[in-house]
Design an enzyme around this catalytic site. Structure first.
Site, short mmCIF file in Angstrom:
data_model
loop_
_atom_site.label_atom_id
_atom_site.label_comp_id
_atom_site.label_asym_id
_atom_site.label_seq_id
_atom_site.Cartn_x
_atom_site.Cartn_y
_atom_site.Cartn_z
N TYR A 189 0.81 -1.22 0.00
CA TYR A 189 0.00 0.00 0.00
C TYR A 189 0.85 1.27 0.00
O TYR A 189 0.32 2.37 0.18
CB TYR A 189 -0.93 0.02 1.22
CG TYR A 189 -2.04 -1.01 1.19
CD1 TYR A 189 -1.77 -2.34 0.94
CD2 TYR A 189 -3.36 -0.65 1.40
CE1 TYR A 189 -2.77 -3.30 0.92
CE2 TYR A 189 -4.38 -1.59 1.39
CZ TYR A 189 -4.07 -2.92 1.14
OH TYR A 189 -5.08 -3.86 1.13
N LYS A 247 4.86 -13.99 4.95
CA LYS A 247 5.02 -14.92 3.83
C LYS A 247 6.52 -14.99 3.51
O LYS A 247 6.95 -14.86 2.36
CB LYS A 247 4.20 -14.42 2.63
CG LYS A 247 4.12 -15.37 1.47
CD LYS A 247 3.19 -16.55 1.69
CE LYS A 247 3.25 -17.51 0.52
NZ LYS A 247 2.46 -18.75 0.73
N ASP A 272 -0.94 -18.12 4.64
CA ASP A 272 -1.93 -19.07 4.12
C ASP A 272 -2.37 -20.04 5.21
O ASP A 272 -3.56 -20.33 5.38
CB ASP A 272 -1.47 -19.80 2.84
CG ASP A 272 0.03 -19.91 2.70
OD1 ASP A 272 0.74 -19.45 3.61
OD2 ASP A 272 0.50 -20.47 1.70
N ASP A 297 -5.11 -6.28 6.11
CA ASP A 297 -6.37 -5.87 5.50
C ASP A 297 -7.25 -7.10 5.26
O ASP A 297 -8.43 -7.14 5.61
CB ASP A 297 -6.06 -5.15 4.18
CG ASP A 297 -7.23 -4.32 3.69
OD1 ASP A 297 -8.25 -4.24 4.40
OD2 ASP A 297 -7.13 -3.76 2.59
#
Ligand code: NAD
Length: 339
Positions: A126, A175, A208, A232
């Site tokens: 972002y 991640k 995940d 988010d």
């Protein structure tokens, strides 16, 4: 002397849920003076800019803003004004609690969902560093910016929050197996800072796996700290666990100013119908009351919400109830007056 707070009514269902929230805060007897300012698509249409200078000056003066959702054009047009305000005031910590209410039966009622997502709010995907590669938009690049400095302050914020709120565990979600550099940095910083907080349990989890764990064992989560995009998405997932977006509040905290807003957007599909659920914004206002030192009033508000949510006749349609925004708000005001 009354405390001034900037107020942005916003787009879509914004004005409906902001008006409901203001009337409930008035019923609580909190001495706030609202300074109404504009932002979003409505401001763009009326004033030619989605974020007038006066709005920024008002927030800077009052250091606190309650905001309805703002529409962001998809794919083209101006950039998100929500993101712009957060960045302008360096509101680096986005705090989004998700706690299941004993008042209602939801798909996850038999679990003890009580988690808080602490989302880094200023960088990651972002950061707004994107460009198109010609010819004919043959490709596009978005850079995920992650700095050591921002990682340090968000992870520290999460641990301090956990300590202050009597919570026992921080889960850092990342991640780093694939995004080895950017997310690897976040993980490294998290592991280092965790050693300073030996009273708080620390774990890390790949995003995940986190999504799956949140659905099958949501009670295992306490405080989650993560980067911007994952925060988010995970906070909408958490909203789903407790009954929907209509219930989930949020605070954007910076050193110089704080902004309180629901997790949800402008809900264009139901805007103007008088049926929106104002609870998420009201809970955001509850977080604001705590932030401003009106702790008891914040608790009274949550108590009234629990009472009004308990009956389908005073709940809104998104929660399987029959009340519209006004009837729900009136039920809350009555509950507040009854004490
Ligand atoms: P949304 O959150 O507005 O709506 C998703 C779904 O949830 C819709 O079906 C909607 O009716 C429902 N919903 C949301 N809030 C509700 C409420 N209070 N009561 C009852 N139902 C509710 O998400 P979207 O449709 O993806 O986004 C619409 C617009 O909102 C977009 O322009 C987006 O950029 C903007 N947005 C703004 C913010 C913000 O201001 N912080 C956050 C998210 C999205």
């Amino acid at each position: 002397m009354s405390r001034k707070v900037s107020l942005i009514r916003g787009d879509g269902i914004g004005p409906e849920i902001v008006d409901a929230t203001v009337s409930v805060i008035e019923a609580l007897g909190v001495d706030l003076e609202w300074e109404e300012v504009r932002a979003g698509s409505g401001a763009y249409k009326d004033l030619g800019t989605p974020l007038p200078e006066e709005t920024l000056l008002s927030i800077a003066r009052n250091q606190c803003v309650l905001k309805g959702p703002l529409e962001t054009p998809i794919g083209t047009g101006f950039r998100s004004i929500n993101v712009a305000i957060r960045k302008h005031f360096d509101m680096y910590a986005n705090v989004r609690p998700a706690k299941i209410s004993p008042a209602m039966t939801t798909r996850f009622s038999d679990t003890n969902v009580d988690m808080v997502i602490v989302r880094e709010n200023t960088e990651g995907a972002y950061a707004g560093i994107e460009h198109v590669i010609p010819p004919n938009r043959a490709a596009a690049e978005t850079i995920i910016l992650i700095t050591r400095w921002a990682c340090e302050r968000i992870v520290r914020y999460a641990f301090e929050y956990a300590r202050r709120e009597g919570r026992s565990k921080v889960t850092l979600v990342h991640k780093a197996n694939i995004l080895k550099e950017s997310n690897g940095l976040l993980l490294e910083v998290g592991q280092t800072i965790a050693r300073e907080y030996d009273d708080i349990e620390f774990e890390d989890m790949i995003v995940d796996n986190c999504c799956m764990q949140m659905v099958i064992r949501p009670e295992r989560f306490d405080v989650i700290v993560t980067e911007n995009l994952f925060g988010d998405i995970l906070s909408d997932l958490a909203a789903g666990l407790i009954g929907g977006l209509g219930l989930t509040p949020g605070a954007n905290i910076g050193e110089g100013a704080a902004m309180f807003e629901a997790v949800h957007g402008t809900a264009p599909d139901i805007a103007g119908q008088g049926i929106a659920n104002p609870t998420a914004l009201m809970r955001s206002a509850g977080m604001m009351l705590g932030h401003l030192g009106y702790v008891n009033e914040g608790k009274l508000l949550e108590k009234a919400i629990t009472k009004a949510l308990a009956s389908p006749s005073t709940r809104t349609g998104d929660l399987g109830g029959t009340a519209n925004t006004k009837a729900y708000t009136q039920a809350l005001i009555s509950a507040i007056q009854e004490g």
